[in-house]
Scaffold this motif. Structure first.
Motif, PDB file in Angstrom:
ATOM      1  N   ASP A  38      -4.391  15.699  41.940  1.00 16.79           N
ATOM      2  CA  ASP A  38      -3.630  15.439  40.745  1.00 16.79           C
ATOM      3  C   ASP A  38      -2.167  15.617  41.297  1.00 16.79           C
ATOM      4  OD1 ASP A  38      -5.883  14.830  39.201  1.00 16.79           O
ATOM      5  OD2 ASP A  38      -5.887  16.639  38.132  1.00 16.79           O
ATOM      6  N   ARG A  39      -1.821  16.415  41.968  1.00 23.43           N
ATOM      7  CA  ARG A  39      -0.484  16.966  42.410  1.00 23.43           C
ATOM      8  C   ARG A  39      -0.042  15.772  43.183  1.00 23.43           C
ATOM      9  NH1 ARG A  39       1.733  22.406  45.636  1.00 23.43           N
ATOM     10  NH2 ARG A  39       4.023  22.074  44.677  1.00 23.43           N
ATOM     11  N   ILE A  40      -0.454  15.292  44.258  1.00 23.31           N
ATOM     12  CA  ILE A  40      -0.032  14.420  45.103  1.00 23.31           C
ATOM     13  C   ILE A  40      -0.295  13.142  44.501  1.00 23.31           C
ATOM     14  CG2 ILE A  40      -0.492  13.147  47.504  1.00 23.31           C
ATOM     15  CD1 ILE A  40       0.546  16.435  47.578  1.00 23.31           C
ATOM     16  N   SER A  41      -0.974  12.754  43.781  1.00 23.19           N
ATOM     17  CA  SER A  41      -1.083  11.344  43.014  1.00 23.19           C
ATOM     18  C   SER A  41       0.053  11.220  42.058  1.00 23.19           C
ATOM     19  CB  SER A  41      -2.442  11.168  42.489  1.00 23.19           C
ATOM     20  OG  SER A  41      -2.716  11.996  41.420  1.00 23.19           O
ATOM     21  N   THR A  42       0.290  12.390  41.361  1.00 26.88           N
ATOM     22  CA  THR A  42       1.473  12.388  40.258  1.00 26.88           C
ATOM     23  C   THR A  42       2.798  11.983  41.092  1.00 26.88           C
ATOM     24  OG1 THR A  42       0.284  13.711  38.780  1.00 26.88           O
ATOM     25  CG2 THR A  42       2.687  13.434  38.541  1.00 26.88           C
ATOM     26  N   ILE A  43       3.105  12.990  42.056  1.00 25.88           N
ATOM     27  CA  ILE A  43       4.266  12.881  42.663  1.00 25.88           C
ATOM     28  C   ILE A  43       4.518  11.440  43.430  1.00 25.88           C
ATOM     29  CG2 ILE A  43       5.606  13.900  44.449  1.00 25.88           C
ATOM     30  CD1 ILE A  43       4.360  16.667  43.919  1.00 25.88           C
ATOM     31  N   THR A  44       3.746  11.278  44.177  1.00 29.40           N
ATOM     32  CA  THR A  44       3.716   9.970  44.719  1.00 29.40           C
ATOM     33  C   THR A  44       3.716   8.722  44.059  1.00 29.40           C
ATOM     34  OG1 THR A  44       2.335  10.834  46.651  1.00 29.40           O
ATOM     35  CG2 THR A  44       2.724   8.393  46.700  1.00 29.40           C
ATOM     36  N   GLY A  45       2.878   8.776  42.876  1.00 31.23           N
ATOM     37  CA  GLY A  45       2.900   7.643  41.767  1.00 31.23           C
ATOM     38  C   GLY A  45       4.208   7.539  41.158  1.00 31.23           C
ATOM     39  N   ARG A  46       4.855   8.509  40.953  1.00 30.30           N
ATOM     40  CA  ARG A  46       6.310   8.455  40.247  1.00 30.30           C
ATOM     41  C   ARG A  46       7.350   7.818  41.324  1.00 30.30           C
ATOM     42  NH1 ARG A  46       5.842  14.369  37.298  1.00 30.30           N
ATOM     43  NH2 ARG A  46       5.204  13.397  35.426  1.00 30.30           N
ATOM     44  N   LEU A  47       7.110   8.192  42.725  1.00 31.20           N
ATOM     45  CA  LEU A  47       7.926   7.354  43.574  1.00 31.20           C
ATOM     46  C   LEU A  47       7.652   5.920  43.910  1.00 31.20           C
ATOM     47  CD1 LEU A  47       7.641  10.620  46.433  1.00 31.20           C
ATOM     48  CD2 LEU A  47       9.861   9.919  44.942  1.00 31.20           C
ATOM     49  N   VAL A  48       6.540   5.887  43.753  1.00 34.25           N
ATOM     50  CA  VAL A  48       6.160   4.495  44.025  1.00 34.25           C
ATOM     51  C   VAL A  48       6.574   3.566  42.745  1.00 34.25           C
ATOM     52  CG1 VAL A  48       3.967   3.034  44.044  1.00 34.25           C
ATOM     53  CG2 VAL A  48       3.961   4.949  45.510  1.00 34.25           C
ATOM     54  N   THR A  49       6.582   4.041  41.700  1.00 32.70           N
ATOM     55  CA  THR A  49       7.073   3.397  40.645  1.00 32.70           C
ATOM     56  C   THR A  49       8.580   2.912  40.817  1.00 32.70           C
ATOM     57  OG1 THR A  49       5.751   4.451  38.973  1.00 32.70           O
ATOM     58  CG2 THR A  49       7.649   3.662  38.102  1.00 32.70           C
ATOM     59  N   GLU A  50       9.358   3.825  41.201  1.00 36.75           N
ATOM     60  CA  GLU A  50      10.841   3.712  41.654  1.00 36.75           C
ATOM     61  C   GLU A  50      10.818   2.579  42.856  1.00 36.75           C
ATOM     62  OE1 GLU A  50      13.193   4.063  39.682  1.00 36.75           O
ATOM     63  OE2 GLU A  50      11.721   5.168  38.290  1.00 36.75           O
ATOM     64  N   ALA A  51      10.002   2.709  43.569  1.00 34.39           N
ATOM     65  CA  ALA A  51       9.869   1.917  44.891  1.00 34.39           C
ATOM     66  C   ALA A  51       9.617   0.336  44.425  1.00 34.39           C
ATOM     67  CB  ALA A  51       9.031   2.438  45.959  1.00 34.39           C
ATOM     68  N   ILE A  52       8.682   0.196  43.742  1.00 34.80           N
ATOM     69  CA  ILE A  52       8.345  -1.088  43.081  1.00 34.80           C
ATOM     70  C   ILE A  52       9.476  -1.743  42.293  1.00 34.80           C
ATOM     71  CG2 ILE A  52       6.880  -2.346  41.808  1.00 34.80           C
ATOM     72  CD1 ILE A  52       4.397  -0.335  42.695  1.00 34.80           C
ATOM     73  N   ARG A  53      10.031  -0.865  41.449  1.00 36.06           N
ATOM     74  CA  ARG A  53      11.280  -1.147  40.662  1.00 36.06           C
ATOM     75  C   ARG A  53      12.401  -1.856  41.567  1.00 36.06           C
ATOM     76  NH1 ARG A  53      12.180   2.811  37.158  1.00 36.06           N
ATOM     77  NH2 ARG A  53      10.731   2.009  35.811  1.00 36.06           N
ATOM     78  N   LYS A  54      12.521  -1.183  42.691  1.00 36.52           N
ATOM     79  CA  LYS A  54      13.956  -1.727  43.532  1.00 36.52           C
ATOM     80  C   LYS A  54      13.429  -2.549  44.607  1.00 36.52           C
ATOM     81  CE  LYS A  54      17.975   0.064  45.696  1.00 36.52           C
ATOM     82  NZ  LYS A  54      18.832   1.333  46.210  1.00 36.52           N
ATOM     83  N   TYR A  55      12.317  -2.461  45.155  1.00 33.31           N
ATOM     84  CA  TYR A  55      11.504  -3.394  45.968  1.00 33.31           C
ATOM     85  C   TYR A  55      10.576  -3.999  45.686  1.00 33.31           C
ATOM     86  CZ  TYR A  55      14.842  -0.470  48.738  1.00 33.31           C
ATOM     87  OH  TYR A  55      15.934   0.243  49.398  1.00 33.31           O
ATOM     88  N   PRO A  56      10.532  -5.111  44.867  1.00 33.67           N
ATOM     89  CA  PRO A  56       9.357  -5.771  43.994  1.00 33.67           C
ATOM     90  C   PRO A  56       8.313  -6.185  45.128  1.00 33.67           C
ATOM     91  CG  PRO A  56      11.392  -6.508  43.112  1.00 33.67           C
ATOM     92  CD  PRO A  56      11.801  -5.643  44.351  1.00 33.67           C
ATOM     93  N   ASP A  57       8.664  -6.620  46.340  1.00 32.68           N
ATOM     94  CA  ASP A  57       7.624  -7.286  47.137  1.00 32.68           C
ATOM     95  C   ASP A  57       6.595  -6.021  47.437  1.00 32.68           C
ATOM     96  OD1 ASP A  57       8.965  -9.703  47.235  1.00 32.68           O
ATOM     97  OD2 ASP A  57       9.813  -9.058  49.257  1.00 32.68           O
ATOM     98  N   SER A  58       6.706  -4.927  47.187  1.00 28.24           N
ATOM     99  CA  SER A  58       6.003  -3.641  47.674  1.00 28.24           C
ATOM    100  C   SER A  58       5.095  -3.515  46.446  1.00 28.24           C
ATOM    101  CB  SER A  58       6.731  -2.309  47.952  1.00 28.24           C
ATOM    102  OG  SER A  58       7.202  -2.080  46.615  1.00 28.24           O
ATOM    103  N   ARG A  59       5.116  -4.284  45.450  1.00 27.33           N
ATOM    104  CA  ARG A  59       4.108  -4.198  44.302  1.00 27.33           C
ATOM    105  C   ARG A  59       2.751  -4.211  44.490  1.00 27.33           C
ATOM    106  NH1 ARG A  59       4.663  -3.999  38.900  1.00 27.33           N
ATOM    107  NH2 ARG A  59       6.857  -4.179  38.862  1.00 27.33           N
ATOM    108  N   ASP A  60       2.578  -5.347  45.580  1.00 23.27           N
ATOM    109  CA  ASP A  60       1.137  -5.465  45.808  1.00 23.27           C
ATOM    110  C   ASP A  60       0.610  -4.699  46.919  1.00 23.27           C
ATOM    111  OD1 ASP A  60       0.607  -7.389  43.941  1.00 23.27           O
ATOM    112  OD2 ASP A  60       1.808  -8.970  44.843  1.00 23.27           O
ATOM    113  N   TRP A  61       1.397  -3.700  47.492  1.00 20.57           N
ATOM    114  CA  TRP A  61       0.851  -2.912  48.767  1.00 20.57           C
ATOM    115  C   TRP A  61      -0.173  -1.992  48.305  1.00 20.57           C
ATOM    116  CZ3 TRP A  61       5.845  -0.452  51.550  1.00 20.57           C
ATOM    117  CH2 TRP A  61       6.782  -1.570  51.957  1.00 20.57           C
TER     118      TRP A  61
END
Length: 274
Positions: free
Chosen positions: A64-87
């Motif tokens: 839960d801890r790692i998935s939550t932290i990483t998930g929030r970061l990935v949310t921002e990564a996708i927002r700024k780099y849309p090509d990473s949405r399908d990674w």
């Protein structure tokens, strides 16, 4: 023959230039798309080998801890780099208390070792700085860049081999280059770039920028040899000062430290998921 090969290699290098997200010139003999494809194979092989020695963490609190932290970061990564949405965003949590390491391959496939969290007593904000930094290596195509370096080195050795009639120097496939990319140190330019992108992701995700400084202070104090993390992430002496300055500049991006949404990130708890 040597002259022809060197001329061909020079033309290849000139045509293989790319530009990173921060405007830095990059050597790209391997395309980002190929790096993602080959990294998938390398990830399966690497995580399988690791899991044969150490367990993949299944503890619910860790997941839960790692998935939550990483998930929030990935949310921002996708927002700024849309090509990473399908990674294929995923994390293997390696239950190895003695290893202080974390990494991310092209395409968003990551690993973090329990030792880096427990031995350094990391806060969520500090974990976010680590994972944000690692995600940034992928976003900035550093895997493809390191694979290109590996191919270039082996191409140079291949030229020597043809001239001197020596054998055994040619890299056997780009999948091997993807695995080598995990072991090769990042350039200082790539490290600065990952610091810059990573701290921005963490701030936008709602994590404290000051944690970047406290994280690297802990890293520098982690034993005489330093953590394994530093073997592939060389630490310039002024890194903490630079991160402090970056944090101060970027803090206005999320002054209230409001948390991002959590994008789904797969936690690899069994090699059958690979």
């Amino acid at each position: 023959m040597k002259h022809i090969l060197i001329t061909g290699l020079t033309v290849l290098l000139i045509s293989a230039c790319a530009t990173s997200p921060t405007g830095r010139s990059q050597l790209m003999l391997i395309s980002p798309e190929m790096a993602i494809s080959e990294s998938k194979q390398a990830y399966v092989s690497t995580v399988t080998d690791i899991s044969n020695e150490f367990q993949l963490m299944t503890d619910e609190a860790w997941v839960d801890r790692i998935s939550t932290i990483t998930g929030r970061l990935v949310t921002e990564a996708i927002r700024k780099y849309p090509d990473s949405r399908d990674w294929d965003w995923s994390v293997a949590i390696i239950d190895d208390p003695d290893t202080l390491n974390a990494w991310c391959m092209a395409g968003g496939r990551m690993a973090i070792y329990t030792g880096i969290v427990t031995q350094l007593n990391l806060t969520d904000d500090e974990i976010a700085q680590i994972m944000g930094h690692e995600i940034s290596h992928a976003l900035a195509n550093h895997t493809a860049e390191k694979m290109s370096r590996a191919v270039l080195v082996n191409t140079g050795l291949a030229i020597t081999s043809q001239v001197t009639d020596q054998n055994g120097y040619v890299l056997n496939g780009s999948a091997i280059a993807a695995q080598l990319a995990l072991q090769l140190p990042n350039s200082r330019d790539a490290e600065r770039e990952a610091d810059e992108i990573g701290i921005e992701l963490a701030i936008r995700a709602g994590y404290r920028p000051e944690a970047a400084v406290s994280l690297w202070r802990k890293m520098s104090q982690a034993g005489s040899g330093g953590p394994e993390f530093l073997s592939t992430h060389p630490s310039p002496g002024n890194r903490m000062d630079t991160l402090q300055d970056l944090g101060n500049k970027l803090k206005s991006l999320n002054p209230t430290q409001s948390k991002s949404a959590v994008h789904p990130v797969s936690i690899v708890t069994d090699t059958r998921q690979l």
